[in-house]
Motif scaffolding. Structure first.
Motif, short mmCIF file in Angstrom:
data_model
loop_
_atom_site.label_atom_id
_atom_site.label_comp_id
_atom_site.label_asym_id
_atom_site.label_seq_id
_atom_site.Cartn_x
_atom_site.Cartn_y
_atom_site.Cartn_z
N ILE A 57 36.67 51.43 39.60
CA ILE A 57 36.39 51.96 38.26
C ILE A 57 34.99 51.57 37.81
O ILE A 57 34.24 52.40 37.29
CB ILE A 57 37.46 51.48 37.26
N SER A 58 34.61 50.32 38.05
CA SER A 58 33.27 49.89 37.63
C SER A 58 32.19 50.61 38.44
O SER A 58 31.16 51.00 37.88
CB SER A 58 33.13 48.38 37.75
N GLU A 59 32.43 50.85 39.74
CA GLU A 59 31.46 51.59 40.55
C GLU A 59 31.34 53.03 40.05
O GLU A 59 30.23 53.58 39.96
CB GLU A 59 31.87 51.58 42.01
N LEU A 60 32.46 53.65 39.72
CA LEU A 60 32.41 55.03 39.20
C LEU A 60 31.71 55.08 37.86
O LEU A 60 30.95 56.01 37.58
CB LEU A 60 33.83 55.59 39.09
N ASN A 61 31.94 54.09 36.99
CA ASN A 61 31.25 54.06 35.70
C ASN A 61 29.75 53.89 35.90
O ASN A 61 28.95 54.51 35.19
CB ASN A 61 31.80 52.93 34.82
N ASN A 62 29.36 53.07 36.87
CA ASN A 62 27.93 52.90 37.15
C ASN A 62 27.31 54.21 37.65
O ASN A 62 26.20 54.56 37.24
CB ASN A 62 27.72 51.80 38.18
N ASP B 281 49.60 40.20 45.87
CA ASP B 281 49.26 41.50 46.42
C ASP B 281 48.93 42.50 45.31
O ASP B 281 47.95 43.25 45.39
CB ASP B 281 50.43 42.01 47.26
N LYS B 282 49.73 42.49 44.25
CA LYS B 282 49.47 43.40 43.12
C LYS B 282 48.16 43.04 42.43
O LYS B 282 47.41 43.94 41.99
CB LYS B 282 50.62 43.35 42.11
N LYS B 283 47.86 41.74 42.34
CA LYS B 283 46.59 41.35 41.73
C LYS B 283 45.42 41.84 42.57
O LYS B 283 44.39 42.28 42.02
CB LYS B 283 46.53 39.83 41.58
N MET B 284 45.55 41.79 43.89
CA MET B 284 44.48 42.27 44.76
C MET B 284 44.29 43.77 44.60
O MET B 284 43.16 44.26 44.54
CB MET B 284 44.78 41.93 46.22
N GLU B 285 45.40 44.52 44.51
CA GLU B 285 45.29 45.96 44.28
C GLU B 285 44.61 46.25 42.96
O GLU B 285 43.75 47.13 42.86
CB GLU B 285 46.68 46.60 44.30
N LEU B 286 44.98 45.51 41.92
CA LEU B 286 44.38 45.70 40.61
C LEU B 286 42.89 45.37 40.64
O LEU B 286 42.08 46.09 40.03
CB LEU B 286 45.10 44.81 39.59
N TYR B 287 42.53 44.33 41.37
CA TYR B 287 41.13 43.95 41.48
C TYR B 287 40.32 45.04 42.17
O TYR B 287 39.22 45.40 41.72
CB TYR B 287 41.02 42.63 42.24
N THR B 288 40.87 45.62 43.25
CA THR B 288 40.14 46.67 43.96
C THR B 288 40.01 47.93 43.10
O THR B 288 38.98 48.60 43.10
CB THR B 288 40.81 47.03 45.29
N ILE B 289 41.07 48.24 42.35
CA ILE B 289 41.02 49.40 41.47
C ILE B 289 39.98 49.18 40.37
O ILE B 289 39.21 50.09 40.03
CB ILE B 289 42.41 49.70 40.88
N ASN B 290 39.91 47.97 39.83
CA ASN B 290 38.91 47.68 38.81
C ASN B 290 37.50 47.77 39.38
O ASN B 290 36.58 48.25 38.70
CB ASN B 290 39.15 46.30 38.21
#
Length: 156
Positions: free
Chosen positions: A76-81, A64-73
């Motif tokens: 972040i990549s969408e915001l950087n784009n 579950d924590k890995k999924m949350e981390l994946y969505t947050i990443n």
């Protein structure tokens, strides 16, 4: 089967065989030991089952924590784009050549000619300015262009 064996084993040698009370005790200990061993095995199975459940639960939490981390990443990549896209758009807007071209094509602006240049005398005395303004108004055919030129000249 056991009854048949007892009969075949019993021979009468003239001796009396006394059953010792220890054998009965051994059977009791053996029965108790079997119960205790089965209880230990059951307890060990229960502990192993609980440990397995706990292990699976921990893996579920980690997943579950890995999924949350994946969505947050991903966010972040969408915001950087999007930041990169805005920076590219800003650089194209800040380009002075682009601004000049837009002013010429869309607004019809051009560099001022010698006639459009207005010089303002900042010397004190209202009579000189009033005369110059009166002369400029009579010379300029379009009052709006004259006003804009004065404002631009004043700003400079």
């Amino acid at each position: 089967m056991s009854a048949l064996r007892k009969e075949s084993i019993e021979f009468d040698y003239g001796q009396e065989i006394l059953e010792s009370p220890k054998k009965k005790r051994i059977k009791k200990k053996k029965n108790n030991r079997i119960v205790i061993d089965s209880f230990k095995n059951s307890a060990m199975l229960a502990v192993a089952f609980l440990l397995g459940i706990l292990l699976v639960y921990n893996y579920a939490i980690i997943t579950d924590k890995k999924m949350e981390l994946y969505t947050i990443n991903q966010e972040i990549s969408e915001l950087n784009n999007s930041i990169d896209e805005y920076n590219i758009a800003l650089e194209s807007i800040k380009n002075t050549n682009n601004i000049e071209e837009l002013a010429k094509t869309y607004l019809g602006m051009n560099y001022p000619s010698r006639k459009q240049t207005v010089f303002i005398d900042f010397a004190y005395g209202e009579s000189n300015i009033a005369e110059d303004e009166a002369d400029l108004l009579t010379e300029d055919e379009n009052l709006l262009y004259g006003f804009i030129d004065k404002v631009i000249g004043f700003i400079r």
